[in-house]
Scaffold this active site. Sequence first.
Site, short mmCIF file in Angstrom:
data_model
loop_
_atom_site.label_atom_id
_atom_site.label_comp_id
_atom_site.label_asym_id
_atom_site.label_seq_id
_atom_site.Cartn_x
_atom_site.Cartn_y
_atom_site.Cartn_z
N PRO A 106 0.82 -1.22 0.00
CA PRO A 106 0.00 0.00 0.00
C PRO A 106 0.85 1.26 0.00
CG PRO A 106 -0.93 -1.61 1.50
CD PRO A 106 0.38 -2.18 1.02
N CYS A 107 0.47 2.21 -0.88
CA CYS A 107 1.29 3.41 -1.06
C CYS A 107 0.85 4.57 -0.18
CB CYS A 107 1.27 3.83 -2.52
SG CYS A 107 -0.38 4.32 -3.11
N GLN A 108 -0.33 4.48 0.43
CA GLN A 108 -0.87 5.62 1.17
C GLN A 108 0.07 6.18 2.25
OE1 GLN A 108 -2.55 2.85 0.52
NE2 GLN A 108 -4.48 3.36 -0.46
N PHE A 114 3.02 6.80 2.08
CA PHE A 114 4.11 7.56 1.48
C PHE A 114 3.66 8.54 0.41
CE2 PHE A 114 5.18 3.10 2.34
CZ PHE A 114 6.01 3.28 3.44
N SER A 115 2.37 8.54 0.07
CA SER A 115 1.88 9.36 -1.03
C SER A 115 1.34 10.70 -0.55
CB SER A 115 0.78 8.61 -1.81
OG SER A 115 -0.39 8.51 -1.01
#
Length: 392
Positions: free
Chosen positions: A152-154, A156-157
């Site tokens: 999951p990228c959340q 770091f986004s």
Amino acid sequence: MGKEEQLKPYTARGTDAPWYRGWNISEEERERFRKISRESREAKARALAGLCDDPKHPIPTPHLNPLELMPELEPNGLRALSLFSGCGGLDLGFDRAGYKHVASFDILSETGEVLSTARPNWVVFSGAEGDVTQINWSRYRGQVDVVHGGPPCQPFSQAGSRSGAEDVRDMIPHFADAVLKIRPRAFVCENVLGLTSKKFQGYVQENIFDRLKSYHILQFRLEASHFGVPHRRRRVLFVGFRRRSDAERFLEPQATHDPNGSADIDLPPTMGVRKALGLSDIGFDSISPTLRSGWTGPRNTTSIVNSAAAVKSWGELGVWPHGVARDRQAASAFVAKNGHYRLSIQDCMLLQGFPEDWPIEPPVYKALGLIGNSVSPPMGYAVAKAVATALC
């Protein structure tokens, strides 16, 4: 904090999630948004009932077939296991590149439905069975050549909380755990460019390079539009090899298409949105902004817009990116106020590089969540080919 409590914000939505960020707006502004939403619902209901007075858009025939960007290769004898599989962007890319599928894991039950329908012969674990924090990975030792996944990228986004290790959705340490216990010949880890920012420099060193120090790791960036996808999507890749000799043979995937259509570059141009979707020629075309995913964030949405700049880009293309329709027939019937072409789920799939028969189904907000969170399959395919060349 117990495991069930830890996973709640990732698997369920609600205002009690620690990463939720509400809107700080006045009651007057809130009422204006309610009015817009109410009018939109009423207009949609009239359109679906056949009462729309505006001329319907003709249903276009797309000119882009994403499978042509990923010619199916002969089996290469390599076995791949997928983590955080989503709706299968990397899975499809590795499959088309000749890998044998071992298993896919994802905590969302909807992803299991997509993958099992798309490839009935695949072994797919989803929901509680796909929780990577609960798997005994040692059972796959000796059975897997490549582990791949996009945690999951959340965390770091820009669209997420950017809380890194403090975010309960941070799964990169669990990706590393799986690699260490399975001990594949290689691994591929994909994420947003935000992970490479100065803020997370120490995090990356500790959780990727230090934890996986038994691997020779290469870090590089790729852009989906460089592989024929009519969509701007930049990502960072970490590719690790257990043997130094394999790492030394690895070559970073090179562009197969030119998104700018430069006369001095000997590559076929990446199709613009309008040409890819089969829309009429208005004298202007370009690749699309990044498709937004709002499902696993704080709000459900049927819009793919993530910035004011994106709104302007879609407007120049004559495409309406809000209120994406369930299919092209519904999009044709529900004409946008400004007369722009309304997108459908199938259109968004194509712009992300999925074939139209990939079984991503309504409701729309979930479909867009799956599409927006995925790896563009042609980009995954390019990475898969490069890894296979190094290993074989």
